[in-house]
Design an enzyme around this catalytic site. Sequence first.
Site, PDB file in Angstrom:
ATOM      1  N   CYS A   1      -9.019   7.057  17.300  1.00 37.34           N
ATOM      2  CA  CYS A   1      -8.615   8.038  16.297  1.00 37.34           C
ATOM      3  C   CYS A   1      -8.361   9.413  16.883  1.00 37.34           C
ATOM      4  O   CYS A   1      -7.871  10.308  16.196  1.00 37.34           O
ATOM      5  CB  CYS A   1      -9.666   8.124  15.194  1.00 37.34           C
ATOM      6  SG  CYS A   1      -9.651   6.699  14.078  1.00 37.34           S
TER       7      CYS A   1
ATOM      8  N   ASP B   1      -6.614  11.551   0.542  1.00 42.13           N
ATOM      9  CA  ASP B   1      -7.729  10.623   0.484  1.00 42.13           C
ATOM     10  C   ASP B   1      -7.522   9.509   1.500  1.00 42.13           C
ATOM     11  O   ASP B   1      -6.559   9.496   2.266  1.00 42.13           O
ATOM     12  CB  ASP B   1      -7.897  10.063  -0.931  1.00 42.13           C
ATOM     13  CG  ASP B   1      -9.351   9.967  -1.337  1.00 42.13           C
ATOM     14  OD1 ASP B   1     -10.159   9.548  -0.489  1.00 42.13           O
ATOM     15  OD2 ASP B   1      -9.677  10.313  -2.487  1.00 42.13           O
TER      16      ASP B   1
ATOM     17  N   ASP C   1     -11.324   2.264   5.288  1.00 43.99           N
ATOM     18  CA  ASP C   1     -10.691   3.064   4.235  1.00 43.99           C
ATOM     19  C   ASP C   1     -10.899   2.459   2.850  1.00 43.99           C
ATOM     20  O   ASP C   1     -10.986   3.184   1.855  1.00 43.99           O
ATOM     21  CB  ASP C   1      -9.193   3.213   4.511  1.00 43.99           C
ATOM     22  CG  ASP C   1      -8.896   4.163   5.656  1.00 43.99           C
ATOM     23  OD1 ASP C   1      -9.788   4.966   5.995  1.00 43.99           O
ATOM     24  OD2 ASP C   1      -7.793   4.092   6.214  1.00 43.99           O
TER      25      ASP C   1
ATOM     26  N   GLY D   1       1.431 -10.370   9.955  1.00 43.56           N
ATOM     27  CA  GLY D   1       1.606  -9.080  10.594  1.00 43.56           C
ATOM     28  C   GLY D   1       3.001  -8.867  11.132  1.00 43.56           C
ATOM     29  O   GLY D   1       3.932  -9.632  10.847  1.00 43.56           O
ATOM     30  N   HIS D   2       3.134  -7.824  11.952  1.00 45.22           N
ATOM     31  CA  HIS D   2       4.418  -7.487  12.562  1.00 45.22           C
ATOM     32  C   HIS D   2       4.137  -6.949  13.954  1.00 45.22           C
ATOM     33  O   HIS D   2       3.163  -6.232  14.182  1.00 45.22           O
ATOM     34  CB  HIS D   2       5.156  -6.443  11.725  1.00 45.22           C
ATOM     35  CG  HIS D   2       6.507  -6.103  12.267  1.00 45.22           C
ATOM     36  ND1 HIS D   2       7.547  -7.003  12.274  1.00 45.22           N
ATOM     37  CD2 HIS D   2       6.987  -4.960  12.833  1.00 45.22           C
ATOM     38  CE1 HIS D   2       8.616  -6.430  12.817  1.00 45.22           C
ATOM     39  NE2 HIS D   2       8.296  -5.191  13.171  1.00 45.22           N
ATOM     40  N   SER D   3       5.018  -7.289  14.908  1.00 46.54           N
ATOM     41  CA  SER D   3       4.834  -6.852  16.287  1.00 46.54           C
ATOM     42  C   SER D   3       6.140  -6.315  16.854  1.00 46.54           C
ATOM     43  O   SER D   3       7.224  -6.748  16.460  1.00 46.54           O
ATOM     44  CB  SER D   3       4.330  -8.009  17.154  1.00 46.54           C
ATOM     45  OG  SER D   3       5.261  -9.076  17.135  1.00 46.54           O
TER      46      SER D   3
END
Length: 343
Positions: free
Chosen positions: A14, A47, A88, A136-138
């Site tokens: 992060c 948020d 989250d 997912g996606h790559s």
Amino acid sequence: MDIKLTQYSHGAGCGCKISPAILDKILHSPVPKRQDANLLVGNDKRDDAAVLDLGNGTALISTTDFFMPIVDDAYDFGRIASANAISDVYAMGGKPVLAIAILGWPIEKLSPEVAQQVLEGARAICAEAGITLAGGHSIDCPEPVFGLSVNGLVNITELKQNSTAEAGCRLYLTKALGVGILSTAQKKGLLQAEDAAVALKSMVTLNKPGELFGKIDGVKAMTDVTGFGLLGHLTEMCEGSGLSAVVEFDKVPVIASLDGYLSQNCFPGGTQRNWNSYGQKVSTLTDKQRFILADPQTSGGLLVAVAEEATADFEKLLEQQGLPSHSFGWLKANDGGDLIQVI
């Protein structure tokens, strides 16, 4: 071959996040926002996730989070990135239900087998959260990047936001600060094995208690502490709620070994970027206080604002969950002075 993923990226975890000040400029738009009566939380609230009213008393929580490696091991990178993204949903008081992977991979530098280990780590954390990594996606990418898009559900009456705190609330943090400092020590080759284990355990631990906190009326506001550091996310809570905060520095949960690493200048660049963005809203700090309180956290803990009358029961719950069970500060009416006073 011993692959060290952190050697393939310019940032870590992060700490890669764009600073709050720059993000403000990116999100600013002169175009009027589309009004959606069912959108309970959008990006104007700053948020942790978007929240959509489903019309049956429940709401959909939708979020995404991804970053570059903060550890060298591919499996652990997958676990950390996944725990961070799922957090989250917990920070909104919700229950995660589905995850989709986001993968960027330098295919000419790192083998597909290493990427496969990242996904295995993600599957392990998703299983721990009781959800499926459903797709997912790559893309081919110059640096390794991984994260998740996560959906969750919450009863609207149990939804927690970062902008609904009240004066008099006590502040709690469920994980100790300092993983940004330890990750910097790792990149410098200075991190001791026992401290590496402490950092890893913190970052792969899910913030599941957030789902329980959502059911407590006395929990007035909640968010998770990630790349902006404790002060950054507390600033968002204060500004969103129209309040100010007092932080008792000696009561903030902190990883015990930080002093030795700070003496060796082990603090990430993100710390100064954070401070440049919101330091003018905070009382004068020592260097140590600034390095710790603005330290970018990866998969950090939950920052919880609890009404005074509910603190005793809340602290009992924290003890039962094995979490830090003491308050480190409180919220008060904004008197026009420092937004956050550190004492």
